[in-house]
Enzyme design. Structure first.
Site, PDB file in Angstrom:
ATOM      1  N   THR A  99      16.319 -10.073   5.744  1.00  0.00           N
ATOM      2  CA  THR A  99      14.902  -9.877   6.051  1.00  0.00           C
ATOM      3  C   THR A  99      14.137 -11.130   5.643  1.00  0.00           C
ATOM      4  O   THR A  99      14.659 -11.975   4.910  1.00  0.00           O
ATOM      5  CB  THR A  99      14.318  -8.679   5.275  1.00  0.00           C
ATOM      6  OG1 THR A  99      14.294  -9.004   3.876  1.00  0.00           O
ATOM      7  CG2 THR A  99      15.132  -7.411   5.501  1.00  0.00           C
ATOM      8  N   ASP A 154      -3.057  -2.082   0.314  1.00  0.00           N
ATOM      9  CA  ASP A 154      -2.522  -2.624  -0.932  1.00  0.00           C
ATOM     10  C   ASP A 154      -1.974  -1.451  -1.742  1.00  0.00           C
ATOM     11  O   ASP A 154      -2.728  -0.609  -2.228  1.00  0.00           O
ATOM     12  CB  ASP A 154      -3.629  -3.336  -1.705  1.00  0.00           C
ATOM     13  CG  ASP A 154      -3.195  -3.830  -3.082  1.00  0.00           C
ATOM     14  OD1 ASP A 154      -2.020  -3.629  -3.454  1.00  0.00           O
ATOM     15  OD2 ASP A 154      -4.043  -4.402  -3.796  1.00  0.00           O
ATOM     16  N   VAL A 155      -0.642  -1.393  -1.902  1.00  0.00           N
ATOM     17  CA  VAL A 155      -0.029  -0.234  -2.546  1.00  0.00           C
ATOM     18  C   VAL A 155      -0.391  -0.098  -4.020  1.00  0.00           C
ATOM     19  O   VAL A 155      -0.214   0.984  -4.603  1.00  0.00           O
ATOM     20  CB  VAL A 155       1.516  -0.258  -2.405  1.00  0.00           C
ATOM     21  CG1 VAL A 155       1.917  -0.135  -0.954  1.00  0.00           C
ATOM     22  CG2 VAL A 155       2.123  -1.495  -3.058  1.00  0.00           C
ATOM     23  N   ASP A 184       0.512  -1.997   5.350  1.00  0.00           N
ATOM     24  CA  ASP A 184       1.015  -3.291   4.887  1.00  0.00           C
ATOM     25  C   ASP A 184      -0.158  -4.225   4.643  1.00  0.00           C
ATOM     26  O   ASP A 184      -1.251  -4.015   5.174  1.00  0.00           O
ATOM     27  CB  ASP A 184       1.950  -3.894   5.948  1.00  0.00           C
ATOM     28  CG  ASP A 184       2.996  -4.826   5.367  1.00  0.00           C
ATOM     29  OD1 ASP A 184       2.624  -5.745   4.617  1.00  0.00           O
ATOM     30  OD2 ASP A 184       4.197  -4.631   5.660  1.00  0.00           O
ATOM     31  N   TYR A 213      12.724  -7.607 -11.823  1.00  0.00           N
ATOM     32  CA  TYR A 213      12.870  -6.902 -10.553  1.00  0.00           C
ATOM     33  C   TYR A 213      13.711  -5.642 -10.741  1.00  0.00           C
ATOM     34  O   TYR A 213      13.342  -4.552 -10.294  1.00  0.00           O
ATOM     35  CB  TYR A 213      13.515  -7.834  -9.534  1.00  0.00           C
ATOM     36  CG  TYR A 213      13.854  -7.204  -8.207  1.00  0.00           C
ATOM     37  CD1 TYR A 213      12.865  -6.970  -7.257  1.00  0.00           C
ATOM     38  CD2 TYR A 213      15.171  -6.867  -7.884  1.00  0.00           C
ATOM     39  CE1 TYR A 213      13.177  -6.405  -6.027  1.00  0.00           C
ATOM     40  CE2 TYR A 213      15.492  -6.301  -6.662  1.00  0.00           C
ATOM     41  CZ  TYR A 213      14.495  -6.071  -5.732  1.00  0.00           C
ATOM     42  OH  TYR A 213      14.812  -5.507  -4.520  1.00  0.00           O
ATOM     43  N   LYS A 262      13.196  -1.432 -10.128  1.00  0.00           N
ATOM     44  CA  LYS A 262      14.062  -0.655  -9.251  1.00  0.00           C
ATOM     45  C   LYS A 262      14.787   0.456 -10.010  1.00  0.00           C
ATOM     46  O   LYS A 262      15.021   1.537  -9.453  1.00  0.00           O
ATOM     47  CB  LYS A 262      15.047  -1.577  -8.530  1.00  0.00           C
ATOM     48  CG  LYS A 262      14.366  -2.562  -7.580  1.00  0.00           C
ATOM     49  CD  LYS A 262      13.524  -1.843  -6.529  1.00  0.00           C
ATOM     50  CE  LYS A 262      12.918  -2.781  -5.516  1.00  0.00           C
ATOM     51  NZ  LYS A 262      12.160  -2.083  -4.455  1.00  0.00           N
ATOM     52  N   ASN A 317       8.451   2.035   1.023  1.00  0.00           N
ATOM     53  CA  ASN A 317       9.325   0.897   1.290  1.00  0.00           C
ATOM     54  C   ASN A 317       8.788  -0.428   0.751  1.00  0.00           C
ATOM     55  O   ASN A 317       9.557  -1.372   0.551  1.00  0.00           O
ATOM     56  CB  ASN A 317       9.544   0.793   2.808  1.00  0.00           C
ATOM     57  CG  ASN A 317      10.161  -0.514   3.222  1.00  0.00           C
ATOM     58  OD1 ASN A 317      11.357  -0.744   3.036  1.00  0.00           O
ATOM     59  ND2 ASN A 317       9.358  -1.404   3.794  1.00  0.00           N
TER      60      ASN A 317
END
Length: 251
Positions: A187, A60-61, A37, A152, A156, A87
């Site tokens: 969340t 950092d993804v 993360d 967004y 997805k 995730n």
């Protein structure tokens, strides 16, 4: 308590929200977990809480080099990666007409490219060790459209499509790739867009009349990472209180 015994997992976005719930559930079920993360304080605190079976890695993804280092370090620290929970993700609202291109590009880099790089990075290890499980976080917005989430939703839907394609490529190596499609989950990422009012409004639109919590989502990740799901590949699984049983959320 040993459904994931002997498994080594990387969980991106693992420091907070759904990721923290998944990290806790994985350690409780016997896995070794790397919490990857950008949230350093929260990630380290969670790793300290979970003990020797967890390690925090600042990650950092969207950075290919960071993925190479992460997988190499995990393989050396705990053993070969056998589960990847892709995730990590961010949420930005905006209309087609007005959304800044910078936000669109950021959504793509974190949500879609990050997922792609994660899959690409773990495949050599999984192929060399007889298989593995990749779990990609999509959304109900990867199953149906909703106003002001076009960018967004595009990421997805892309994750949903990448999952299905990868399941065909990788199934022959006993690498299973599935996508999870949470609905409205309470969340920090969702609360920043309206707090209690947003949660209450969301609950009113859900057949179960409540929003979800990370503890509702984590068991699905445990199942998909375990051998209990050994014949599930290329699936898309909604965990949304029934929102997508008919129209998309808000439809």
């Amino acid at each position: 308590m040993d459904r994931l015994a002997g498994k080594v997992a990387i969980i991106t976005g693992g420091a907070m929200g759904q990721g923290a719930g998944i990290s806790r559930a994985y350690v409780a079920e016997g896995a070794k977990v790397v919490i990857a993360d950008v949230a350093k304080d929260e990630g380290q605190a969670l790793a300290d809480e979970l003990g020797a079976d967890a390690h925090f890695a600042h990650h950092d993804v969207s950075d290919p080099a960071a993925w190479t280092s992460l997988v190499e370090d995990t393989n050396q620290r705990f053993g070969p990666v056998s589960i990847l929970a892709n995730n990590a993700g961010i949420l930005r609202f905006g209309s087609v007409e007005d959304m800044p291109i910078e936000d669109v590009e950021l959504l793509f880099r974190v949500n879609q490219l990050g997922c792609w790089l994660g899959m690409q990075s773990v495949v050599p290890t999984m192929k060399g060790n007889g298989g593995g499980a990749i779990i990609n976080a999509s959304s109900t917005e990867g199953l149906g459209g909703m106003a002001n989430t076009v960018a967004y939703g595009a990421t997805k839907f892309a994750i949903r499509g990448m999952t299905k394609g990868a399941s065909h490529e990788l199934g022959r190596y006993n690498i299973r790739v599935n996508s999870v499609h949470p609905g409205m989950i309470d969340t920090p990422m969702t609360r920043v867009h309206g707090g209690d009012i947003a949660m209450e409004y969301g609950a009113s639109k859900i057949p179960l009349r409540r929003v979800g919590h990370p503890e509702d989502v984590a068991p699905l990740y445990v199942f998909l990472g375990s051998e209990e799901s050994s014949y599930i590949n290329g699936a898309e699984i909604a965990i949304d209180g029934g929102v997508t049983a008919t129209h998309a959320f808000g439809g």
